[in-house]
Design an enzyme around this catalytic site. Structure first.
Site, PDB file in Angstrom:
ATOM      1  N   LYS A  52    -128.868 -36.183  40.119  1.00 56.42           N
ATOM      2  CA  LYS A  52    -127.955 -35.634  41.133  1.00 56.42           C
ATOM      3  C   LYS A  52    -128.237 -34.149  41.353  1.00 56.42           C
ATOM      4  O   LYS A  52    -128.217 -33.672  42.484  1.00 56.42           O
ATOM      5  CB  LYS A  52    -126.495 -35.877  40.710  1.00 56.42           C
ATOM      6  CG  LYS A  52    -126.109 -37.344  40.789  1.00 56.42           C
ATOM      7  CD  LYS A  52    -124.799 -37.686  40.100  1.00 56.42           C
ATOM      8  CE  LYS A  52    -124.621 -39.211  40.055  1.00 56.42           C
ATOM      9  NZ  LYS A  52    -123.467 -39.654  39.281  1.00 56.42           N
ATOM     10  N   GLN A  96    -118.721 -37.512  35.502  1.00 56.62           N
ATOM     11  CA  GLN A  96    -119.640 -38.606  35.198  1.00 56.62           C
ATOM     12  C   GLN A  96    -118.988 -39.576  34.212  1.00 56.62           C
ATOM     13  O   GLN A  96    -118.495 -39.169  33.160  1.00 56.62           O
ATOM     14  CB  GLN A  96    -120.946 -38.040  34.604  1.00 56.62           C
ATOM     15  CG  GLN A  96    -122.024 -39.075  34.364  1.00 56.62           C
ATOM     16  CD  GLN A  96    -122.541 -39.733  35.648  1.00 56.62           C
ATOM     17  OE1 GLN A  96    -122.830 -39.061  36.630  1.00 56.62           O
ATOM     18  NE2 GLN A  96    -122.660 -41.053  35.635  1.00 56.62           N
ATOM     19  N   ASP A 119    -116.938 -38.874  44.741  1.00 57.21           N
ATOM     20  CA  ASP A 119    -117.288 -40.208  44.242  1.00 57.21           C
ATOM     21  C   ASP A 119    -116.459 -41.285  44.946  1.00 57.21           C
ATOM     22  O   ASP A 119    -116.788 -42.467  44.881  1.00 57.21           O
ATOM     23  CB  ASP A 119    -117.008 -40.297  42.728  1.00 57.21           C
ATOM     24  CG  ASP A 119    -118.281 -40.176  41.888  1.00 57.21           C
ATOM     25  OD1 ASP A 119    -119.371 -40.417  42.432  1.00 57.21           O
ATOM     26  OD2 ASP A 119    -118.169 -39.856  40.688  1.00 57.21           O
TER      27      ASP A 119
END
Ligand code: NAP
Length: 291
Positions: A52, A96, A119
């Site tokens: 990322k 994460q 997200d």
């Protein structure tokens, strides 16, 4: 049979995003800023966050990774999230997953400001998505929609079977494909589904997202079906330098000849997931969803 190349589609979308960012910055605006929080030292999570970071740099974003030890308290993490929520220099951020067991994923997800939830896991974004309102879409289902669009695969009126009902892949995928514009008739299967083989065999489009290597076999797939393989399982291999290889949820060699389109693993859905995160971050910087 046409092999769907996630690599090719991701590359093309990456260029579009980079161009948009260059125009944005060229107008004197601040580069979009994505922050990732990484708790502990899980190998796969470190790899994903590394990807990322790399992709952020490639499209012209500013990116920051906040690394914390696995033994931080939930309270401490919620405090860090609060700081990011208030920081005007941060457009979007992700935590994460998975988190250490003593930290509640749902409390953490709910603490993120929906306007910065790139997200797309916050219940506000999930709810807006379900209602067909503008929202940050979860990356993997959104990436799959991009693949269908790019290859101009007809979805209207098609029977779609999704295997797996997780909050991040299967359930949003089933919801999105049933919405106006995609217009599929969707069956959502899971571990308690009866006659799974027969259900899957009905699918004009099959999305396999259960995380069981090579689960979908040729006898489960109708001739001419479109097969999207989301699964990633690492298995030992004496044929690779690393000593392991990745397998999808579909037994590719026997299923592929029956398909009209199929995604490979790796190189199918995987490369699209990060692109969707980049898309959401650019939307956050431009305040496209919430104004
Ligand atoms: P998950 O949270 O473990 O969910 C798996 C789902 O599959 C559950 O709903 C489960 O049913 C169902 N399932 C398990 N065994 C089954 C069986 N034998 N028959 C029917 N359904 C079964 O997994 P996930 O996070 O959605 O991920 C799924 C796979 O996609 C994993 O391999 C993951 O690594 C991969 N993935 C890939 C990407 C990418 O970018 N390519 C992104 C995300 C995930 P129950 O609900 O009944 O338990």
């Amino acid at each position: 049979m046409i092999l769907i190349s996630g690599k090719e589609v991701a590359e093309s979308l990456k260029k579009e995003i980079a161009t948009e960012v260059a125009i944005w910055v060229g107008e004197g605006k601040r580069a979009p800023h994505l922050v990732a929080i990484l708790v502990g030292n899980d190998g796969a999570s470190q790899t994903y966050v590394g990807h990322k970071e790399k992709m952020s740099a490639e499209v012209g974003f500013r990116s920051t990774v906040l690394r914390f030890d696995a033994d931080i308290t939930e309270e401490f993490l919620l405090g860090e999230i609060d700081k990011l929520n208030r920081d005007p220099e941060v457009d979007g951020f992700i935590v994460q997953l998975p988190l250490p067991e003593h930290i509640s994923e749902s409390r953490v997800t709910e603490a993120i400001d929906p306007r910065k939830d790139v997200d797309g896991f916050h219940p506000v974004n999930t709810g807006r998505m379900m209602m067909g309102m503008p929202s940050y879409l979860p990356a993997t289902p959104d990436g799959i929609l991009e693949l269908l669009k790019y290859y101009k695969i007809e979805t209207a009126g098609k029977k779609c079977v999704v295997i797996g009902r997780s909050n991040i892949v299967g359930r949003p995928m089933a919801n999105l494909l049933s919405q106006k514009g995609w217009d599929c008739t969707v069956t959502l299967c899971h571990s308690r589904t009866k006659n799974l083989k027969e259900e899957v065999a009905q699918g004009d489009i099959i999305v396999a997202a259960l995380g069981k290597a090579e689960f979908v076999t040729a006898d489960m797939v109708k001739e001419g079906a479109v097969v999207i393989d989301v699964g990633i399982t690492r298995v030992a291999s004496d044929k690779t330098k690393s000593g392991w290889k990745l397998l999808g949820d579909v037994k590719f060699d026997e299923v592929a000849p029956r398909c009209s389109y199929i995604t490979p693993v790796p190189g199918g859905v995987g490369p699209m997931t990060i692109i969707s995160l980049m898309k959401n971050t650019l939307k956050a910087a431009k305040k496209e969803i919430y104004g």
